[in-house]
Write a protein that holds these residues in place. Structure first.
Motif, PDB file in Angstrom:
ATOM      1  N   ILE A 195       0.844  -1.196   0.000  1.00  0.00           N
ATOM      2  CA  ILE A 195       0.000   0.000   0.000  1.00  0.00           C
ATOM      3  C   ILE A 195       0.878   1.245   0.000  1.00  0.00           C
ATOM      4  CG2 ILE A 195      -1.793   1.269   1.248  1.00  0.00           C
ATOM      5  CD1 ILE A 195      -2.813  -1.416   0.410  1.00  0.00           C
ATOM      6  N   GLU A 196       0.521   2.188  -0.857  1.00  0.00           N
ATOM      7  CA  GLU A 196       1.239   3.462  -0.951  1.00  0.00           C
ATOM      8  C   GLU A 196       0.284   4.598  -0.601  1.00  0.00           C
ATOM      9  OE1 GLU A 196       3.482   6.071  -4.443  1.00  0.00           O
ATOM     10  OE2 GLU A 196       2.630   4.116  -4.911  1.00  0.00           O
ATOM     11  N   LYS A 197       0.664   5.443   0.348  1.00  0.00           N
ATOM     12  CA  LYS A 197      -0.134   6.623   0.720  1.00  0.00           C
ATOM     13  C   LYS A 197       0.154   7.737  -0.279  1.00  0.00           C
ATOM     14  CE  LYS A 197      -2.766   8.880   3.673  1.00  0.00           C
ATOM     15  NZ  LYS A 197      -4.181   8.620   3.719  1.00  0.00           N
ATOM     16  N   LYS A 198      -0.891   8.393  -0.780  1.00  0.00           N
ATOM     17  CA  LYS A 198      -0.759   9.433  -1.795  1.00  0.00           C
ATOM     18  C   LYS A 198      -1.376  10.742  -1.307  1.00  0.00           C
ATOM     19  CE  LYS A 198       0.171   8.015  -5.657  1.00  0.00           C
ATOM     20  NZ  LYS A 198       1.440   7.889  -6.362  1.00  0.00           N
ATOM     21  N   PHE A 199      -0.984  11.841  -1.935  1.00  0.00           N
ATOM     22  CA  PHE A 199      -1.681  13.107  -1.728  1.00  0.00           C
ATOM     23  C   PHE A 199      -2.889  13.207  -2.651  1.00  0.00           C
ATOM     24  CE2 PHE A 199       2.384  14.403   0.168  1.00  0.00           C
ATOM     25  CZ  PHE A 199       1.906  14.925   1.362  1.00  0.00           C
ATOM     26  N   ILE A 200      -2.798  12.610  -3.818  1.00  0.00           N
ATOM     27  CA  ILE A 200      -3.919  12.651  -4.766  1.00  0.00           C
ATOM     28  C   ILE A 200      -5.073  11.790  -4.255  1.00  0.00           C
ATOM     29  CG2 ILE A 200      -2.383  13.140  -6.710  1.00  0.00           C
ATOM     30  CD1 ILE A 200      -2.645  10.201  -7.546  1.00  0.00           C
ATOM     31  N   HIS A 201      -6.216  11.937  -4.897  1.00  0.00           N
ATOM     32  CA  HIS A 201      -7.420  11.190  -4.511  1.00  0.00           C
ATOM     33  C   HIS A 201      -7.715  11.371  -3.021  1.00  0.00           C
ATOM     34  CE1 HIS A 201      -7.908   9.207  -8.409  1.00  0.00           C
ATOM     35  NE2 HIS A 201      -6.586   9.148  -8.429  1.00  0.00           N
ATOM     36  N   SER A 202      -7.688  12.634  -2.585  1.00  0.00           N
ATOM     37  CA  SER A 202      -8.011  12.987  -1.193  1.00  0.00           C
ATOM     38  C   SER A 202      -7.112  12.257  -0.202  1.00  0.00           C
ATOM     39  CB  SER A 202      -9.479  12.676  -0.896  1.00  0.00           C
ATOM     40  OG  SER A 202     -10.326  13.360  -1.788  1.00  0.00           O
ATOM     41  N   ALA A 203      -5.811  12.292  -0.489  1.00  0.00           N
ATOM     42  CA  ALA A 203      -4.816  11.594   0.348  1.00  0.00           C
ATOM     43  C   ALA A 203      -5.163  10.110   0.433  1.00  0.00           C
ATOM     44  CB  ALA A 203      -4.704  12.220   1.727  1.00  0.00           C
ATOM     45  N   GLY A 204      -5.450   9.552  -0.748  1.00  0.00           N
ATOM     46  CA  GLY A 204      -5.905   8.159  -0.840  1.00  0.00           C
ATOM     47  C   GLY A 204      -4.785   7.135  -0.791  1.00  0.00           C
ATOM     48  N   LEU A 205      -5.196   5.884  -0.915  1.00  0.00           N
ATOM     49  CA  LEU A 205      -4.284   4.750  -0.880  1.00  0.00           C
ATOM     50  C   LEU A 205      -4.278   4.036  -2.227  1.00  0.00           C
ATOM     51  CD1 LEU A 205      -5.409   3.233   2.556  1.00  0.00           C
ATOM     52  CD2 LEU A 205      -3.394   4.658   2.126  1.00  0.00           C
ATOM     53  N   ARG A 206      -3.081   3.770  -2.731  1.00  0.00           N
ATOM     54  CA  ARG A 206      -2.903   3.022  -3.974  1.00  0.00           C
ATOM     55  C   ARG A 206      -2.298   1.675  -3.608  1.00  0.00           C
ATOM     56  NH1 ARG A 206       1.393   1.923  -7.695  1.00  0.00           N
ATOM     57  NH2 ARG A 206       0.757   2.103  -9.868  1.00  0.00           N
ATOM     58  N   ALA A 207      -2.795   0.619  -4.204  1.00  0.00           N
ATOM     59  CA  ALA A 207      -2.326  -0.726  -3.886  1.00  0.00           C
ATOM     60  C   ALA A 207      -1.575  -1.335  -5.065  1.00  0.00           C
ATOM     61  CB  ALA A 207      -3.519  -1.608  -3.533  1.00  0.00           C
ATOM     62  N   ARG A 208      -0.622  -2.212  -4.745  1.00  0.00           N
ATOM     63  CA  ARG A 208       0.089  -2.992  -5.759  1.00  0.00           C
ATOM     64  C   ARG A 208       0.025  -4.459  -5.372  1.00  0.00           C
ATOM     65  NH1 ARG A 208       2.885  -1.442  -9.692  1.00  0.00           N
ATOM     66  NH2 ARG A 208       4.337  -3.171  -9.589  1.00  0.00           N
ATOM     67  N   LEU A 209      -0.298  -5.287  -6.352  1.00  0.00           N
ATOM     68  CA  LEU A 209      -0.278  -6.738  -6.194  1.00  0.00           C
ATOM     69  C   LEU A 209       1.062  -7.231  -6.715  1.00  0.00           C
ATOM     70  CD1 LEU A 209      -1.494  -9.585  -5.792  1.00  0.00           C
ATOM     71  CD2 LEU A 209      -2.557  -9.328  -8.037  1.00  0.00           C
ATOM     72  N   GLU A 210       1.793  -7.970  -5.878  1.00  0.00           N
ATOM     73  CA  GLU A 210       3.118  -8.427  -6.269  1.00  0.00           C
ATOM     74  C   GLU A 210       3.379  -9.828  -5.737  1.00  0.00           C
ATOM     75  OE1 GLU A 210       6.122  -5.565  -5.277  1.00  0.00           O
ATOM     76  OE2 GLU A 210       5.265  -4.099  -6.645  1.00  0.00           O
ATOM     77  N   ASP A 211       4.413 -10.451  -6.285  1.00  0.00           N
ATOM     78  CA  ASP A 211       4.965 -11.715  -5.777  1.00  0.00           C
ATOM     79  C   ASP A 211       3.918 -12.817  -5.624  1.00  0.00           C
ATOM     80  OD1 ASP A 211       7.294 -10.226  -5.638  1.00  0.00           O
ATOM     81  OD2 ASP A 211       7.060  -9.791  -3.514  1.00  0.00           O
ATOM     82  N   VAL A 212       3.129 -13.027  -6.670  1.00  0.00           N
ATOM     83  CA  VAL A 212       2.120 -14.088  -6.657  1.00  0.00           C
ATOM     84  C   VAL A 212       2.777 -15.379  -7.129  1.00  0.00           C
ATOM     85  CG1 VAL A 212      -0.084 -14.873  -7.604  1.00  0.00           C
ATOM     86  CG2 VAL A 212       0.294 -12.420  -7.185  1.00  0.00           C
TER      87      VAL A 212
END
Length: 196
Positions: free
Chosen positions: A115-132
């Motif tokens: 999970i990455e915290k962002k300033f965009i999207h109302s200080a929203g959270l962006r997720a990454r799916l990795e290492d499956v």
């Protein structure tokens, strides 16, 4: 003997990367993926358990499993524990989820939600799916689908505005079944938006 087992389970629970109870809150009803025969987060198959990564998974083959996906390198138990604690201290940022075969005490499947915290999207959270990755010995049991849908549901539950992944061309069809779409101009970057 029962109290020893409970004590052992409590100690393991304390050493999960994230609280295990969050998995029981995920609702697979609207995941649009069919499992035949039926499996679920709470019942992934005979002798299998789906749970957060544990600090004890170094001895349960977690790194050996990752080596089926990519180069792991030299990671000592000390380095594993140090990295685990560093990730755990970043609250609500790393959700490494594993499937363990309780009959062999081996980790046989995994996926990571970062999970990455962002300033965009109302200080929203962006997720990454990795290492499956699912162990070669357990392929064909729908476990790859299960860990991916678990990560997708986790990202949505946490409130991420989108989840992305990078994949090889041959895997695009696999990820499309979960609702991921290819980014314009970059077919290996796939995205799923939960809201804007």
């Amino acid at each position: 003997m029962n109290s020893n087992n409970n004590e052992k389970n409590m100690n393991v629970e304390d050493e999960y990367l994230y609280p295990a109870d969050i998995l029981s809150k995920l609702d697979m009803k609207n995941c649009y993926v069919h499992f035949d025969p039926p499996i679920s987060i709470s019942n992934p198959g005979e002798n299998l358990i789906l749970r957060p990564l544990s600090i004890n998974d170094y001895h349960k083959g977690y790194l050996t499993l990752l080596a089926q996906l990519t180069r792991v390198g030299d990671v000592s138990e000390e380095k594993f524990r140090e990295t685990f604690q560093e990730m755990k201290s970043c609250k609500n940022r790393y959700f490494i989820t594993v499937i363990e075969d309780l009959s062999t005490n081996q980790v046989i499947g995994t996926a990571t939600l970062a999970i990455e915290k962002k300033f965009i999207h109302s200080a929203g959270l962006r997720a990454r799916l990795e290492d499956v990755v699912v162990s070669n010995d357990y392929r064909g049991k729908q476990l790859g689908k299960l860990v991916v849908i678990t990560i997708r549901l986790l990202a949505e539950h946490i409130g991420c505005y989108k989840i992305t992944l990078d994949c090889k061309d041959k895997m695009v069809k696999f990820y499309k079944q979960f609702g991921f779409t290819c980014e314009t101009g970059n077919n290996n970057m796939m995205t799923m938006r939960f809201h804007d």
